[in-house]
Design an enzyme around this catalytic site. Sequence first.
Site, mmCIF file in Angstrom:
data_model
loop_
_atom_site.group_PDB
_atom_site.id
_atom_site.type_symbol
_atom_site.label_atom_id
_atom_site.label_comp_id
_atom_site.label_asym_id
_atom_site.label_seq_id
_atom_site.Cartn_x
_atom_site.Cartn_y
_atom_site.Cartn_z
ATOM 1 N N MET A 31 38.908 33.931 45.498
ATOM 2 C CA MET A 31 38.171 35.268 45.592
ATOM 3 C C MET A 31 37.757 35.919 44.351
ATOM 4 O O MET A 31 38.684 35.971 43.636
ATOM 5 C CB MET A 31 38.956 36.015 46.613
ATOM 6 C CG MET A 31 39.096 35.605 47.997
ATOM 7 S SD MET A 31 39.707 36.788 49.029
ATOM 8 C CE MET A 31 39.541 36.212 50.613
ATOM 9 N N GLY A 33 37.639 46.920 40.253
ATOM 10 C CA GLY A 33 37.048 47.443 41.449
ATOM 11 C C GLY A 33 36.160 46.440 42.367
ATOM 12 O O GLY A 33 36.397 45.150 41.911
ATOM 13 N N HIS A 56 42.916 41.598 45.221
ATOM 14 C CA HIS A 56 43.299 42.720 44.703
ATOM 15 C C HIS A 56 44.206 43.123 45.481
ATOM 16 O O HIS A 56 45.096 43.993 45.184
ATOM 17 C CB HIS A 56 42.156 43.712 44.558
ATOM 18 C CG HIS A 56 41.136 43.399 43.489
ATOM 19 N ND1 HIS A 56 39.662 43.211 44.069
ATOM 20 C CD2 HIS A 56 40.940 42.841 42.254
ATOM 21 C CE1 HIS A 56 38.948 42.795 42.896
ATOM 22 N NE2 HIS A 56 39.766 42.755 41.771
ATOM 23 N N GLN A 73 47.218 35.310 39.303
ATOM 24 C CA GLN A 73 47.083 34.032 38.653
ATOM 25 C C GLN A 73 45.456 33.462 38.371
ATOM 26 O O GLN A 73 45.157 32.653 37.577
ATOM 27 C CB GLN A 73 47.903 33.002 39.339
ATOM 28 C CG GLN A 73 48.065 31.814 38.333
ATOM 29 C CD GLN A 73 48.737 30.552 39.371
ATOM 30 O OE1 GLN A 73 49.630 30.691 39.815
ATOM 31 N NE2 GLN A 73 47.705 29.552 39.206
ATOM 32 N N LYS A 74 44.715 34.036 39.307
ATOM 33 C CA LYS A 74 43.289 33.740 39.209
ATOM 34 C C LYS A 74 42.612 33.678 37.892
ATOM 35 O O LYS A 74 42.187 32.831 37.267
ATOM 36 C CB LYS A 74 42.579 34.607 40.156
ATOM 37 C CG LYS A 74 41.094 34.870 39.800
ATOM 38 C CD LYS A 74 40.258 33.880 40.457
ATOM 39 C CE LYS A 74 38.765 33.988 40.033
ATOM 40 N NZ LYS A 74 38.357 35.188 39.403
ATOM 41 N N LEU A 76 36.973 45.520 45.481
ATOM 42 C CA LEU A 76 38.144 45.013 45.733
ATOM 43 C C LEU A 76 37.811 44.183 46.918
ATOM 44 O O LEU A 76 36.938 44.282 47.873
ATOM 45 C CB LEU A 76 39.154 46.192 46.246
ATOM 46 C CG LEU A 76 39.346 47.387 45.565
ATOM 47 C CD1 LEU A 76 40.546 48.313 46.110
ATOM 48 C CD2 LEU A 76 39.828 46.899 44.192
ATOM 49 N N SER A 109 35.023 39.304 42.580
ATOM 50 C CA SER A 109 33.846 40.049 42.937
ATOM 51 C C SER A 109 32.698 39.253 42.366
ATOM 52 O O SER A 109 31.596 39.659 43.132
ATOM 53 C CB SER A 109 34.231 41.319 41.946
ATOM 54 O OG SER A 109 35.588 41.720 42.114
HETATM 55 P P1 AMP Z 1 39.260 42.201 38.311
HETATM 56 O O1 AMP Z 1 38.915 43.336 39.052
HETATM 57 O O2 AMP Z 1 38.299 41.007 38.543
HETATM 58 O O3 AMP Z 1 39.392 42.446 36.627
HETATM 59 O O4 AMP Z 1 40.795 41.648 38.731
HETATM 60 C C1 AMP Z 1 41.779 42.596 38.703
HETATM 61 C C2 AMP Z 1 42.987 41.853 38.796
HETATM 62 O O5 AMP Z 1 42.997 41.288 40.181
HETATM 63 C C3 AMP Z 1 43.533 40.876 37.893
HETATM 64 O O6 AMP Z 1 44.982 40.913 37.757
HETATM 65 C C4 AMP Z 1 43.009 39.643 38.518
HETATM 66 O O7 AMP Z 1 43.713 38.216 38.124
HETATM 67 C C5 AMP Z 1 43.663 39.915 40.091
HETATM 68 N N1 AMP Z 1 42.630 38.968 41.016
HETATM 69 C C6 AMP Z 1 41.272 38.852 40.887
HETATM 70 N N2 AMP Z 1 40.950 37.755 41.958
HETATM 71 C C7 AMP Z 1 42.310 37.410 42.358
HETATM 72 C C8 AMP Z 1 42.510 36.536 43.415
HETATM 73 N N3 AMP Z 1 41.612 35.619 44.032
HETATM 74 N N4 AMP Z 1 43.679 36.352 43.745
HETATM 75 C C9 AMP Z 1 44.864 37.046 43.028
HETATM 76 N N5 AMP Z 1 44.454 38.025 42.260
HETATM 77 C C10 AMP Z 1 43.284 38.253 42.026
#
Ligand code: AMP
Length: 282
Positions: free
Chosen positions: A184, A31, A37, A148-149, A33, A186
């Site tokens: 980017m 979350g 995301h 890929q982050k 977002l 959170s």
């Molecule tokens: P998180 O909410 O941080 O667990 O991320 C959820 C999904 O979003 C994961 O697959 C992350 O790799 C992806 N994600 C997070 N930040 C980025 C970003 N800057 N660019 C692309 N995907 C992202």
Amino acid sequence: MQIIRDITTLRQHIKKARQAGKTVGFVPTMGYLHPGHLSLLHQARNENDLTVLSIFVNPLQFGVGEDYEEYPRDLEADAAQAETAGCDLIFAPTVKEMYPKGYATFVDVERLTETLCGASRPGHFRGVTTVVTKLFNIVTPDRAYFGQKDAQQALVLRKMARDLNMDLQVLIMPTIREKDGLAMSSRNTYLSPEERTQATVLSRSLRQAQEKIKHGERDANKITEFITQTIQSEPLANIDYVAIVDTDEIKPTETINGQTLIALAVRFGKTRLIDNIIVEVS
Ligand code: AMP
């Protein structure tokens, strides 16, 4: 778009979609977002009939002393953004729904989880692979989208899906960045203005390393040293790791050859940031 809190109701929605012959795309998140995301949601929307987003801050993947409690949460803002991005269902379970009293089952991927973030955050990937397995079993997607982050996470999950014969495709999408290059996240909201300014060194060092590789450099130690020195030029940066590994086993390599992941984790104050690039060298 509906927000669903319990597994039974979510399953009913998925069953109905399946009976109508619809394919299911799934984006698991914690979350808060941002456009990273949303890019995954757009892709899921383009490639599937039903798009499901999960929002769950998974306690299992946070270590002792990490930011589980402070992790930013804003379901209302997330729902508004997700709906605009074309999401059909948000699955936002409680911790009790996911891990009821007496919970005892865990999923472990060996080797690939022992390096990089796995070395600095013991138990982290066990938490990730366990929750994602549960989410896959609940949502039963055709395709699941990851960024890929979090490259090691995506590679570990791809391996898990293959090893356990999970009937779905794991897709890895490009990192979305701020205008100045910062990936980017959170967690960027934790940064002070000064830390935020200095944090641009991460993507800059990776970009410059990529240039060196383009111009023929193949010595992984030299590239690691270059990135380390570049980052250390910012006084608030505290390096956790800079590593060059192959994308299959996530094992350190001395020579840059084939598909290679250059990954780093750096602390700015109490905020731990990660970034990476994947280079393809023949
Ligand atoms: P998180 O909410 O941080 O667990 O991320 C959820 C999904 O979003 C994961 O697959 C992350 O790799 C992806 N994600 C997070 N930040 C980025 C970003 N800057 N660019 C692309 N995907 C992202």
